[in-house]
Scaffold this motif. Structure first.
Motif, PDB file in Angstrom:
ATOM      1  N   LYS A 126      80.768  68.026  37.470  1.00 46.38           N
ATOM      2  CA  LYS A 126      79.703  67.849  35.848  1.00 46.38           C
ATOM      3  C   LYS A 126      78.503  67.354  36.491  1.00 46.38           C
ATOM      4  CE  LYS A 126      84.504  66.530  34.611  1.00 46.38           C
ATOM      5  NZ  LYS A 126      84.991  65.109  33.975  1.00 46.38           N
ATOM      6  N   GLN A 127      77.504  67.924  36.084  1.00 44.08           N
ATOM      7  CA  GLN A 127      75.776  67.774  36.033  1.00 44.08           C
ATOM      8  C   GLN A 127      74.966  67.358  34.865  1.00 44.08           C
ATOM      9  OE1 GLN A 127      74.206  71.170  37.343  1.00 44.08           O
ATOM     10  NE2 GLN A 127      74.762  70.757  39.571  1.00 44.08           N
ATOM     11  N   SER A 128      73.759  66.313  34.808  1.00 46.21           N
ATOM     12  CA  SER A 128      73.693  65.885  33.545  1.00 46.21           C
ATOM     13  C   SER A 128      72.904  67.021  32.669  1.00 46.21           C
ATOM     14  CB  SER A 128      72.675  65.074  34.308  1.00 46.21           C
ATOM     15  OG  SER A 128      71.742  65.850  34.461  1.00 46.21           O
ATOM     16  N   ILE A 185      76.731  61.124  31.839  1.00 46.84           N
ATOM     17  CA  ILE A 185      78.269  61.906  32.231  1.00 46.84           C
ATOM     18  C   ILE A 185      79.303  61.781  32.023  1.00 46.84           C
ATOM     19  CG2 ILE A 185      76.467  63.471  33.813  1.00 46.84           C
ATOM     20  CD1 ILE A 185      77.622  61.531  35.491  1.00 46.84           C
ATOM     21  N   SER A 226      69.237  60.588  36.065  1.00 39.61           N
ATOM     22  CA  SER A 226      69.856  61.414  35.642  1.00 39.61           C
ATOM     23  C   SER A 226      71.164  61.666  36.901  1.00 39.61           C
ATOM     24  CB  SER A 226      69.745  62.696  35.824  1.00 39.61           C
ATOM     25  OG  SER A 226      69.049  63.127  36.961  1.00 39.61           O
ATOM     26  N   THR A 257      75.147  62.924  39.205  1.00 44.02           N
ATOM     27  CA  THR A 257      75.746  64.322  38.589  1.00 44.02           C
ATOM     28  C   THR A 257      76.908  64.091  39.406  1.00 44.02           C
ATOM     29  OG1 THR A 257      73.773  65.820  39.093  1.00 44.02           O
ATOM     30  CG2 THR A 257      76.118  65.936  40.187  1.00 44.02           C
ATOM     31  N   ASN A 270      79.934  63.931  42.174  1.00 40.08           N
ATOM     32  CA  ASN A 270      80.093  65.455  43.192  1.00 40.08           C
ATOM     33  C   ASN A 270      82.223  65.271  43.824  1.00 40.08           C
ATOM     34  OD1 ASN A 270      81.366  62.947  44.441  1.00 40.08           O
ATOM     35  ND2 ASN A 270      79.245  61.940  44.511  1.00 40.08           N
TER      36      ASN A 270
END
Length: 569
Positions: free
Chosen positions: A39-41, A60, A142, A144, A146
């Protein structure tokens, strides 16, 4: 011989098999990584009317106990030489000569570190703290998620050019102010501020030295030292505090020592009519405690003690009654209640730059009591109160409300003293991303001002077509209407450019005494250019205005030129 060949062949076959297995495993691992749904910004983008920047870059959806496993810092230089318009010899030299902010300075400002539990609000607040620093143009954080369900964080900042010759000239309300010297707001890349300048204005000229350390020895302690040697006296300031540097900081404490001797002036119809010597001494110590409340509210209570003294002396140019000396020595308690309801916007107070706007309430109050047994003066209650609130009524309109009250209650005289109340409303109508209408309405009321205090209205207080301090009284109003243009144009890659056309209407007057010939509602029209530095001094705005009064007066020029540096559009 045959056995040797068989052995050799077996070794070759085994090597090929091992290589195949290794390649297959690598491919499987690669497939596993590619199938890991990270799930990325989401990149921020601009909404056309509301001008609000999406904040999904840091919000996120992570699992409840996600941990910050890695923080990557990316520091951009002053100029982006990958762009054709910024790839020239001057800008390349500026980048080489610029001392980049030390990574430890950035990391010390963050409210999180590797191993901490992921908290989106701390990331958002850290981004705001970075943007407040005078040596950074902008910052973006930001996150993310992992494959382990934890979080990787990336912090991107862009430096500003901070070593500047301080050569400035401003003209407002017919009066000039100039300064020459130097200022470094990121000394050796460690975020320290040092300046030395010679200043000249209508009241005084002299030298000013300032050293400000917002993070002493990489801690949260803040120190500030000022020394001024002016034509009319001297000034010193020594301050050491442990501030409420974050919303959830539990404690704050500090000390302050300030002393200044100066000449002050009184004005009538824009002309100085009396001067006097004033000496102010102020010493303060305080300690505060913060507590989180429900619904994003925070309460801060501070206890402290203040000792202040104001003495006045007549000089050759004193032609008005002199104020009595005042001494106040008092304990105080102050409260601060505020909501954490920040959003990121653009093109309100600056041009094409991220602005942090709090839509929540911000309320402050203070009460103290100076008894004559401590101050050797009249007993006085000391009070102040202020609030701010911003509110979007729809996608294109923003309201801002503010009010503040301060002064004394003199127990012996049983009356208010130096009572001052100000209320202001601002309205923004955003017709497009680069244009808006702006309206400001302000009213002020004063009561029992001592002879050293004035409530005035003129060029430096919003009535741009008239000299400074042109009208004075015990009440005033000001109404300003502006058509604002926020252009994307980069002047010499150094300034963002904007403009405004404006109309100002206002008046200051006494309610129960003759105001003489100066008893009129004043009106002016004008146009102005706005220059927002994008490579240095990013928190400032250069105003170049031309204004003309709509009524003719013998003591008012038909055109007023105003050049000034402010903090907003």
């Amino acid at each position: 011989m045959v056995n040797k060949k068989l052995i050799l062949q077996c070794c070759i076959n085994l090597s090929i098999f091992s290589l195949c297995v290794s390649n297959t495993s690598a491919k499987q691992q690669s497939n596993t990584n590619s199938n890991c749904h990270v799930k990325q910004s989401v990149n921020a983008h601009n909404k056309s009317l509301r001008r609000q920047l999406d904040d999904e870059t840091i919000l996120i959806a992570a699992k409840p106990n996600a941990i910050i496993t890695d923080i990557t810092l990316e520091q951009l230089n002053v100029f982006n030489t990958k762009l054709k318009e910024e790839n020239n010899a001057l800008f390349r030299f500026a980048n080489r000569a610029h001392i980049q902010t030390e990574p430890d300075v950035i990391n010390n400002l963050l409210l999180f570190s590797p191993g901490d539990k992921y908290d989106a609000k701390k990331l958002a607040e850290s981004e705001r703290l970075l943007r407040k620093e005078s040596y950074l143009y902008d910052a973006q954080i930001s996150a993310t998620e992992n494959c382990d369900g934890n979080v990787n964080v990336k912090v991107v900042t862009r430096d500003l050019w901070t070593l500047l010759p301080e050569v400035s000239f401003s003209r407002s309300g017919g009066e000039n102010k100039s300064s020459i010297g130097f200022r470094e707001s990121n000394l050796f890349g460690w975020g320290k501020r040092l300046s030395f300048s010679r200043t000249t204005d209508s009241d005084r000229n002299g030298y000013l030295f300032v050293y400000d350390d917002p993070n002493i020895l990489s801690t949260r302690y803040r120190g500030r030292l000022e020394y001024a040697d002016n034509s009319d006296g001297k000034r010193h300031l020594l301050e050491l505090t442990y501030p409420f540097y974050a919303i959830d900081t539990p404690f704050s404490y500090g000390i302050l020592s300030y002393s200044e001797q100066r000449q002050e002036s009184l004005y009538k119809r824009g002309e100085e009519f009396s001067e006097f010597d004033q000496t102010t001494d102020l010493n303060r110590v305080f300690i505060g405690h913060s507590k989180a409340l429900n619904n994003n509210w925070t309460r801060r209570l501070t206890l402290g003690y203040t000792d202040e003294q104001h003495t006045f002396e007549a000089i050759d140019t004193t032609f008005a009654p002199l104020a009595d000396d005042r001494r106040l020595s008092y304990p105080f308690i102050s409260g601060h209640w505020f909501e954490d309801n920040y959003i990121k916007v653009r093109n309100f107070d600056s041009i094409s730059r991220t602005e942090d706007l709090n839509l929540g309430w911000n309320i402050e109050s203070l009460i103290g009591y100076s008894d004559k047994s401590l101050s050797n003066d009249d007993s006085r209650a000391v009070y102040s109160f202020s609030f701010e609130k911003a509110h979007f009524t729809n996608d294109s309109t923003l309201w801002r409300f503010s009010a503040d009250i301060d002064g004394y209650w003199n127990k012996e005289k049983k009356e208010f003293e130096n009572f001052m109340a100000t209320s202001q409303v601002q309205y923004y109508l955003n017709t497009s991303i680069d244009q808006s209408w702006y309206v400001k309405a302000r009213v002020q009321y004063a009561r029992n001002l001592t002879p050293d205090q004035q409530l005035t209205l003129g060029g430096e207080t919003g009535l741009r077509g008239y000299p400074m301090d042109y009208q004075h009284g015990d009440r005033s109003f000001l109404l300003s209407l502006e058509k604002r243009y926020y252009w994307e144009y980069d002047l010499l890659q150094l300034f963002k450019v904007g403009a405004a056309g404006f109309v100002d209407v206002g008046r200051a007057w006494f309610n129960n005494q003759d105001n003489g010939e100066n008893d009129h509602v004043l009106k002016n029209v004008g146009i102005g250019l706005r220059l927002a530095p994008s490579r240095a001094n990013a928190g400032t705005m250069i105003h170049i205005d031309i204004a003309a009064p709509l009524d003719s007066y013998d003591d008012v020029d038909s055109v007023q030129w105003l050049v000034s540096v402010k903090k907003s559009f």
